[in-house]
Design an enzyme around this catalytic site. Structure first.
Site, mmCIF file in Angstrom:
data_model
loop_
_atom_site.group_PDB
_atom_site.id
_atom_site.type_symbol
_atom_site.label_atom_id
_atom_site.label_comp_id
_atom_site.label_asym_id
_atom_site.label_seq_id
_atom_site.Cartn_x
_atom_site.Cartn_y
_atom_site.Cartn_z
ATOM 1 C CD GLU A 155 -3.315 -0.548 1.950
ATOM 2 O OE1 GLU A 155 -3.177 0.382 2.767
ATOM 3 O OE2 GLU A 155 -4.354 -1.237 1.873
ATOM 4 C CD GLU A 185 -2.615 0.759 -4.788
ATOM 5 O OE1 GLU A 185 -3.631 0.931 -5.488
ATOM 6 O OE2 GLU A 185 -2.559 -0.103 -3.870
ATOM 7 C CB CYS A 225 -7.325 -3.823 5.561
ATOM 8 S SG CYS A 225 -5.661 -3.407 5.066
ATOM 9 C CB SER A 277 -5.173 0.302 -1.715
ATOM 10 O OG SER A 277 -4.212 -0.707 -1.894
ATOM 11 C CE LYS A 305 -10.507 -9.349 7.380
ATOM 12 N NZ LYS A 305 -9.720 -8.633 6.360
ATOM 13 C CD GLU A 363 -11.223 -10.322 2.438
ATOM 14 O OE1 GLU A 363 -10.496 -9.460 1.919
ATOM 15 O OE2 GLU A 363 -11.133 -10.665 3.638
ATOM 16 C CD GLU A 380 -13.419 -10.588 -6.291
ATOM 17 O OE1 GLU A 380 -13.804 -9.681 -5.525
ATOM 18 O OE2 GLU A 380 -14.207 -11.366 -6.862
ATOM 19 C CB CYS A 436 -10.262 -5.438 13.547
ATOM 20 S SG CYS A 436 -9.964 -5.046 11.817
#
Length: 578
Positions: A282, A285, A302, A322, A361, A364, A369, A507
């Site tokens: 990151e 980037e 994230c 990102s 998660k 996810e 992808e 989190c």
């Protein structure tokens, strides 16, 4: 306003409720539908459950304490026979229309309806009649919705609509068939739900629970042909102990590692290693965009709940986040390539289990992808902090008597910057520590960005790096994300970098953490623990991680390389759904 409660006089601010005054006095009034988190602007005072009924002098009917605003001179009694009888009757009516599977319910011993029945001395269900019949919704990878256990408290609706501004839940149907759910009774997987799990956190019964993946993990552990690898997120270490006899916020990292080994995992790793890897990617980037006229602000990616939120709600801004995968997905990708090669194991035989504070998660890990085959993801299974605690208890492991053990090597080292990924503001702080070094060639004199810390919804700061003022913002809660994104879209706010987390406090307040009863002091304490872990670490920046450096030298070449993009980056998709 002056009032008297049970012969005790008190003066409170105008607009306060009877329940507010009673709590100041230390007078207990039971509630079910009521909850509030004023620090983040969430208040549910619908008075729908009628469990908090009290007697008010001069009023013929009982009044709900949670939603009745005080008038000057009001005289209230909370313990009259008819008030107590009313509460008991309401709970008995709830029980008459509630499944009787408490022993096998996810919320057994942690159910507010169950606790109320115990407090009120209810030992039998007096009312027998027709019960609601609804189909359980198991369509999502993250959560399960069981409308038969819904008590119409509307907490989930308040959390989803007011704090997250996602708008999935509302009252549907009418009369006896009323329940809370998605429009048109859609399966939750077909809605714009972000799977953040905050509705699960506030549900007082078992109407909303996490999807249980523990059986899959046990199956992998018992399979002698599988090589099982586990990773634990930074926020888990600051909350797991709450389920196993420790104080709120106690850091139980060493004992958690020892317990995982005794459960049968072949390797135990820290997601913090991958958090450092995420920082490297990151930061690279961000610098690329900053120096070459790229799209700004860069938004950290994230949090999968926040990513799904922008995919549904702001698809026109999908070129801003990102492209980095989240740390646990980066870990899975590296585990099934770099680690597999190091250990000489076929990646098809490796099972990667993630222990996360987050229910999103789970969703996810199943995103197409993020797969490397038609039905294989880099992360095979995700369990929550609560699920891990249950598995430890199932194993009969004496958690508190375990020695402290360290994570395995090769992918086990991490910096202090990585551990603060678990608290709101921590990701962007970690990225700036390394971006500052990469831009100047010198470490920052002060690596702590206190302006970005805390429980305020949106925090802003300006940091001078290499003679340039970098404007940054951090937000938690999707209602704050919406405000930021609307301002960016409309040209009202100019930033270089933004971090967004879906859950209260980040989190540490995730939907898979031990239930914190809407008490944000619990979330704060967990966050303080992570900052303490950061301060104790001799390496406080991701670029100081020697094992990450070795990974780049041996496989990825450098941050932002073609190889790194193939393995560690992803793409986002415009989504539809109510």
């Amino acid at each position: 306003m002056k009032l008297t409660i049970n012969n005790s006089e008190i003066t409170v601010e105008n607009g306060a409720t009877i329940l507010d005054a009673a709590r100041i006095l230390g007078v207990y009034i039971p509630t079910l539908c009521h909850f509030e988190m004023p620090e983040v602007g969430v208040v549910n005072r619908t008075g729908t459950c009628r469990v908090c009924m009290v007697d008010v002098e001069g009023r013929h009917n009982l009044l709900p304490a949670c939603s009745t605003v005080i008038t000057d001179g009001m005289v209230v009694r909370t313990n009259t026979p008819r008030a107590v009888k009313s509460r008991r009757t309401m709970v008995e009516l709830f029980l008459s229309n509630h499944p009787k599977d408490c022993l096998v319910c996810e919320r057994n011993q942690n159910c507010e309806l169950q606790s109320l029945a115990c407090e009120l001395g209810i030992r039998e269900v007096k009312y027998n009649g027709e019960r609601m019949k609804f189909k359980k919704d198991t369509s999502s990878f993250s959560l399960i919705r069981d409308p038969e256990k819904c008590v119409l408290c509307r907490r989930c609706e308040t959390m989803c609509n007011d704090f997250q501004t996602v708008g999935v839940y509302s009252a549907i149907h009418r009369g006896f068939s009323t329940t809370i759910g998605p429009a048109f009774d859609l399966p939750i997987i077909d809605t714009c739900c972000t799977f953040c799990g905050q509705c699960v956190s506030v549900c007082p019964t078992g109407a909303l629970t996490q999807a249980d993946n523990t059986a899959e993990v046990w199956t992998a552990l018992y399979d002698k042909d599988r090589f099982t690898v586990v990773q634990t997120a930074p926020a888990v270490r600051a909350a797991l102990g709450e389920e196993l006899g420790y104080k709120i916020g106690d850091d139980v990292t060493g004992k958690m590692v020892a317990a995982l080994r005794r459960m049968g995992f072949d390797r135990v790793f820290d997601t913090n290693f991958a958090a450092d890897l995420t920082v490297m990617e990151e930061a690279a980037e961000f610098i690329e965009r900053l120096q070459n006229g790229g799209k700004l602000p860069i938004l950290t990616s994230c949090c999968p709940a926040w990513v799904k939120f922008i995919e549904h709600q702001f698809p026109e801004l999908l070129d801003i986040p990102s492209s980095c995968k989240s740390p646990h997905e980066m870990f899975g990708a590296v585990a099934k390539t770099y680690l597999a090669e190091k250990l000489g194991i076929d990646r098809q035989k490796i099972t990667v289990v993630s222990v996360m504070p987050c229910l999103a998660k789970k969703y996810e890990a199943a995103r197409p992808e993020l797969m490397y085959g038609e039905d294989r993801g880099y992360v095979d299974c995700v369990i929550s902090t609560r699920e891990l605690a249950r598995m430890i208890r199932e194993s009969g492991i004496g958690f508190q008597s375990l020695p402290d053990e360290a994570f395995d090597g090769v992918m086990g080292e991490s910096s202090g910057a990585a551990v603060i990924f678990g608290v709101s503001g921590g990701v962007i702080e970690a990225v700036l520590r390394t971006a500052g070094f990469l831009l100047t060639g010198e470490p920052l004199q002060d690596v702590e960005f206190h302006e970005l810390r805390g429980i305020r919804g949106i925090r802003e700061a300006s940091v001078n790096i290499a003679g340039r003022d970098i404007k940054i913002a951090a937000a938690h809660g999707l209602h704050n994300a919406r405000r930021l994104l609307e301002d960016i879209r409309d040209g009202k706010a100019l930033y270089h970098a933004i971090e967004i987390m879906a859950c209260p406090g980040g989190c540490v307040g995730g939907g898979g953490q031990p239930y914190y009863r809407n008490d944000l002091s619990v979330v704060r304490r967990r966050g303080e623990t992570l900052y303490e872990c950061d301060r104790k670490n001799p390496r406080r920046c991701a670029h100081e991680n020697l094992e990450v450096k070795r990974l780049y030298d041996e496989m990825l070449e450098k941050p932002g390389s073609h190889k790194a993009h193939e393995l560690l980056h992803t793409k986002f998709t415009k989504r539809t759904g109510y």
